[in-house]
Enzyme design. Structure first.
Site, mmCIF file in Angstrom:
data_model
loop_
_atom_site.group_PDB
_atom_site.id
_atom_site.type_symbol
_atom_site.label_atom_id
_atom_site.label_comp_id
_atom_site.label_asym_id
_atom_site.label_seq_id
_atom_site.Cartn_x
_atom_site.Cartn_y
_atom_site.Cartn_z
ATOM 1 N N PRO A 133 8.948 14.757 10.501
ATOM 2 C CA PRO A 133 8.337 15.926 11.106
ATOM 3 C C PRO A 133 8.028 15.738 12.582
ATOM 4 C CG PRO A 133 6.762 14.726 9.743
ATOM 5 C CD PRO A 133 7.905 13.837 10.047
ATOM 6 N N LYS A 159 1.733 15.907 16.807
ATOM 7 C CA LYS A 159 2.159 15.781 15.408
ATOM 8 C C LYS A 159 0.991 15.501 14.475
ATOM 9 C CE LYS A 159 6.406 13.854 17.294
ATOM 10 N NZ LYS A 159 7.159 12.609 17.529
ATOM 11 N N ARG A 182 8.293 6.829 2.369
ATOM 12 C CA ARG A 182 8.347 5.543 3.086
ATOM 13 C C ARG A 182 6.975 4.929 3.373
ATOM 14 N NH1 ARG A 182 12.854 6.254 7.710
ATOM 15 N NH2 ARG A 182 12.454 4.036 7.984
ATOM 16 N N ARG A 198 7.680 10.500 41.886
ATOM 17 C CA ARG A 198 7.986 10.690 40.483
ATOM 18 C C ARG A 198 7.705 9.436 39.692
ATOM 19 N NH1 ARG A 198 11.497 14.900 40.591
ATOM 20 N NH2 ARG A 198 10.255 16.621 41.359
#
Length: 284
Positions: free
Chosen positions: A2, A61, A113, A161
């Site tokens: 996911p 997540k 898992r 950057r």
DNA sequence: CATTACCTGCAA
DNA sequence: TTGCAGGTAATG
């Protein structure tokens, strides 16, 4: 399994069902030593009985259940974790935790898992323990702009950057929360940037396309209820549909949908990475 | 940075 | 049998 869109799909499925319900029992299945879930959940699990679910939200997540009594339950599905109301016969074998509410309704945490984790503690403590506090901004939060993205890719002093490789940056949850391997490849393809491009070589126009691609790819994934390659399912076992719409991930050797060149695959940032050398110029 | 470890199932 | 899988932390 996911990434942000799949986790968002789960949040949208569980929130209307469990908000307002009160935990009665929670138990870990399997004896002793059974892996990481036991480590993170065994301590807090006794706090659950009597706690009512007030709100369910997502950051990156992570799934957060805000509970009564100042508690929170935080869930990270990692690779194969699933929150299920109706586990299939196959997935029943992998149930690692069971949550029963006062009215008898049950929710299961299944995880083939065993990488998934759940924390239960006072809200602040839970958020600290699970590392949610160290996440970068979630790109689907209101107002995440191209300017914000450019700011993330600057170094600490804003003088130049940030160095490094584009794909690594997209996967870095401390930088931007929620993108995983599939959507990182899709985002690079849509932005027409080689995933191995160096951040310090990206131009403003590249960053603008990158910002658009991040929002677009994640939104599309959500719109299609997530991507199911092998494992991801919703709370009642439904697969997502976004795998039908992937442009580059998993298409090794097949013609690029834009130019027809075969899609290449190589390992980058430790992950299988798909790209089209013709459509995605390398900024090096 | 890249590599390894954590786990298990499945396709090659 | 080997290698690979949507994640992340730890290690060199």
């Amino acid at each position: 399994m996911p990434e942000l869109p799949e986790v968002e799909t789960v949040v949208r499925q569980i929130a209307p069902v469990i908000v307002g319900r009160t935990f009665k029992h929670a138990l870990l299945r399997g004896k002793g030593k059974q892996g990481v879930l036991h480590q993170t959940l065994s301590r807090g699990i006794s706090l659950l009985p009597g706690a009512t679910v007030l709100e369910v939200y997502r950051k990156g997540k992570f799934i957060v259940l805000r509970l009564s009594g100042g508690l929170a339950m935080v869930v990270h599905l990692r690779m194969t974790g699933m929150l299920l109301f109706e586990p299939s016969a196959r997935l029943k074998k992998f149930i690692r935790a069971e949550f029963r509410f006062g009215d008898g309704f049950k929710m299961y945490f299944s995880d083939i898992r065993r990488f998934g984790r759940i924390w239960v503690a006072d809200e602040r403590e839970a958020i600290r323990l699970c590392g949610l506090g160290r996440l970068g901004p979630d790109p689907l939060e209101e107002g995440f702009s191209a300017k914000d993205l450019a700011g993330l890719l600057m170094d600490g002093r804003g003088t130049g950057r940030r160095r490094g490789i584009l794909k690594s940056a997209l996967l870095n949850q401390q930088l931007i929360a929620g993108i995983g391997n599939i959507y990182a490849d899709e985002i690079c393809f849509r932005a027409r940037l080689h995933p191995r491009s160096r951040l310090e070589k990206l131009r403003q126009s590249d960053l603008d396309r990158l910002h658009e691609a991040i929002l677009y790819c994640l939104d599309e994934g959500i719109r299609h209820n997530g991507t199911t390659i092998s494992d991801f399912v919703g709370t009642r076992g439904e697969a997502g549909e976004h795998q039908q719409y992937l442009c580059i991930y998993g298409r090794k050797g097949k013609p690029c949908c834009r130019c027809g060149q075969p899609v290449r695959k190589r390992t980058l940032a430790g992950r299988g990475t798909h790209f089209c050398i013709n459509c995605q110029p390398l900024r090096k």
